[in-house]
Design an enzyme around this catalytic site. Structure first.
Site, mmCIF file in Angstrom:
data_model
loop_
_atom_site.group_PDB
_atom_site.id
_atom_site.type_symbol
_atom_site.label_atom_id
_atom_site.label_comp_id
_atom_site.label_asym_id
_atom_site.label_seq_id
_atom_site.Cartn_x
_atom_site.Cartn_y
_atom_site.Cartn_z
ATOM 1 N N HIS A 1 1.032 -1.290 -0.269
ATOM 2 C CA HIS A 1 -0.315 -0.239 0.033
ATOM 3 C C HIS A 1 0.619 1.174 -0.494
ATOM 4 C CE1 HIS A 1 -3.101 -2.548 0.902
ATOM 5 N NE2 HIS A 1 -3.171 -2.806 1.905
ATOM 6 N N ASP B 1 -3.346 -11.286 -0.589
ATOM 7 C CA ASP B 1 -3.584 -10.487 0.634
ATOM 8 C C ASP B 1 -5.247 -10.283 -0.168
ATOM 9 O OD1 ASP B 1 -2.266 -8.319 2.595
ATOM 10 O OD2 ASP B 1 -3.934 -8.024 1.159
ATOM 11 N N HIS C 1 -6.045 -7.541 0.471
ATOM 12 C CA HIS C 1 -7.153 -5.705 0.581
ATOM 13 C C HIS C 1 -6.597 -5.700 -1.432
ATOM 14 C CE1 HIS C 1 -7.103 -5.737 4.664
ATOM 15 N NE2 HIS C 1 -8.016 -4.965 4.143
ATOM 16 N N ASP D 1 -4.474 -12.289 5.072
ATOM 17 C CA ASP D 1 -5.762 -11.521 5.847
ATOM 18 C C ASP D 1 -6.960 -11.691 5.155
ATOM 19 O OD1 ASP D 1 -5.034 -10.081 3.472
ATOM 20 O OD2 ASP D 1 -4.959 -8.085 5.116
HETATM 21 ZN ZN LIG Z 1 -4.008 -6.718 3.646
#
Ligand SMILES: [Zn+2]
Length: 375
Positions: free
Chosen positions: A137, A172, A174, A261
């Protein structure tokens, strides 16, 4: 038969001990739990493997991913300074606190991913895992989503400078927004992210329409999934989109952000996966490229994350993890595998009308993607 692979696991006890604060969900100690579990299952003591201490990245290499101004801000924060402008760079927030030592810590986490890439390209290494990497990120001049230095972008830029083609796959929960942004106009990097849809969670991006620009058109691939997507639908998505696209692209190196996650017990996300689909995906990725650079990422149920990463390391090394201590300690279970008595989770499937609805949504997305990427 002797294993023909050469592999490196990056780890440093000091980095694993670094503390984001008691209330912060990001726990670097997951790396230590992973190392312990790998040792316990006998998958880290083979002659073809080594455990290496991450080196610290110098400024010249950090500039591959970040602006000079931003690096200067991180350095000041790291030395204990607090100042208002840091907020413009995303630091001093709940997600990205102004932590003492954060610059030095991040430089080492990124150093492992970078050196891992060099090992793959120049030094005869086949498999690298950096459980202290995967900060997908972080932007050029902005910290975000617990990430400060984007180790992935730096390592991939290094690979491009050496003229190789890279597939980046991100499982992931995200969207890998920082990596997508860095290579959005690039046709030598295939970016693929499978994630919980940005309609529901941070970073609120990663829609199917985001498919690259200019030369990069068609080289960015986003697979947004609804909450409660389970193993069955997740694997279906993987088989229908990433798998054939990676086969078509034929990367020289595969970079895999293996955030954990997306697991059912993760406190920050809503996907309902078990590590059975996770393990299967790692297994299939292994068959797609001879050079694999794997990193950690998210994973806020730390024990389950350690199980995922132990499985990933074992699979990448063609090993079947066995509990070396089974029977020796009266069958007693330790933390990471206490819930199930094994590295593998119990299977879990969503059923009934809810599943039908999720299936419909996933199928709709997959059909749009199949068309867009001519699959
Ligand atoms: Zn994540």
């Amino acid at each position: 038969m002797e294993n023909a692979l050469h592999s490196v696991f990056y780890y440093s006890p000091d980095l694993a001990e670094y503390d984001f604060g008691a209330d912060h969900p990001f726990k670097p100690e997951r790396a230590q739990k992973t190392l312990e579990l790998c040792n316990r299952y006998g998958v880290l003591n083979q002659p073809h493997m080594s455990v290496k201490e991450p080196p610290s990245l110098g400024e010249k290499l950090l500039l591959l991913g970040h602006s000079e101004e931003y690096l200067g801000v991180l350095q000041r924060i790291s030395e204990g300074e607090i100042f208002e402008e840091m907020l413009q760079f995303g630091v001093g927030t709940e997600d990205n606190p102004a932590l003492k030592g954060i610059y030095d810590w991040s430089r080492k986490c990124a150093g492992a991913t970078w050196e891992g890439m060099i090992g793959l390209l120049d030094n005869g290494i086949d498999i690298v895992f950096n459980p202290l990497g995967g900060f997908h990120h972080a932007h050029r001049s902005q910290a975000e989503g617990f990430c400060y230095i984007n180790d992935l972008v730096i390592a991939i830029k290094e690979a491009l400078n050496r003229g190789v083609k890279v597939t980046y796959i991100d499982i992931d929960a995200h969207h890998g927004n920082g990596v997508q942004e860095a290579f959005y106009r690039e046709d030598r990097v295939q970016f693929i992210s499978m994630h919980e849809s940005g309609k529901y969670i941070y970073p609120y991006s990663g829609y199917v329409e985001e498919s690259g620009e200019g030369n990069g058109e068609g080289f960015t691939v986003n697979i947004p999934l609804p909450p409660k997507t389970d193993d069955e639908l997740y694997l279906e998505a993987f088989h229908q989109i990433p798998l054939p696209l990676i086969k078509r692209f034929k990367p020289d190196v595969l970079v895999a952000q293996l955030g954990a996650d997306s697991m059912i017990s993760d406190p920050l996300t809503d996907l309902m996966l078990t590590n059975n689909s996770y393990a299967q995906i790692v297994q299939e990725l292994k068959g797609l490229c001879e050079k694999i650079l794997a990193t950690g990422g998210g994973g806020y149920d730390i024990y389950r994350t350690a199980r995922c990463w132990t499985l990933a390391w074992a699979i990448l090394n063609d090993m079947n993890p066995k509990d070396e201590f089974a029977g020796l300690v009266g069958g007693m279970m330790f933390g990471p595998e206490m819930e199930v008595g094994s590295l593998h989770d119990f299977p879990y499937t969503v059923t009934g009308p809810e599943k039908d609805q999720i299936r419909q949504e996933v199928h709709k997305t997959l059909s749009v993607l199949s068309q867009r990427y001519q699959l």
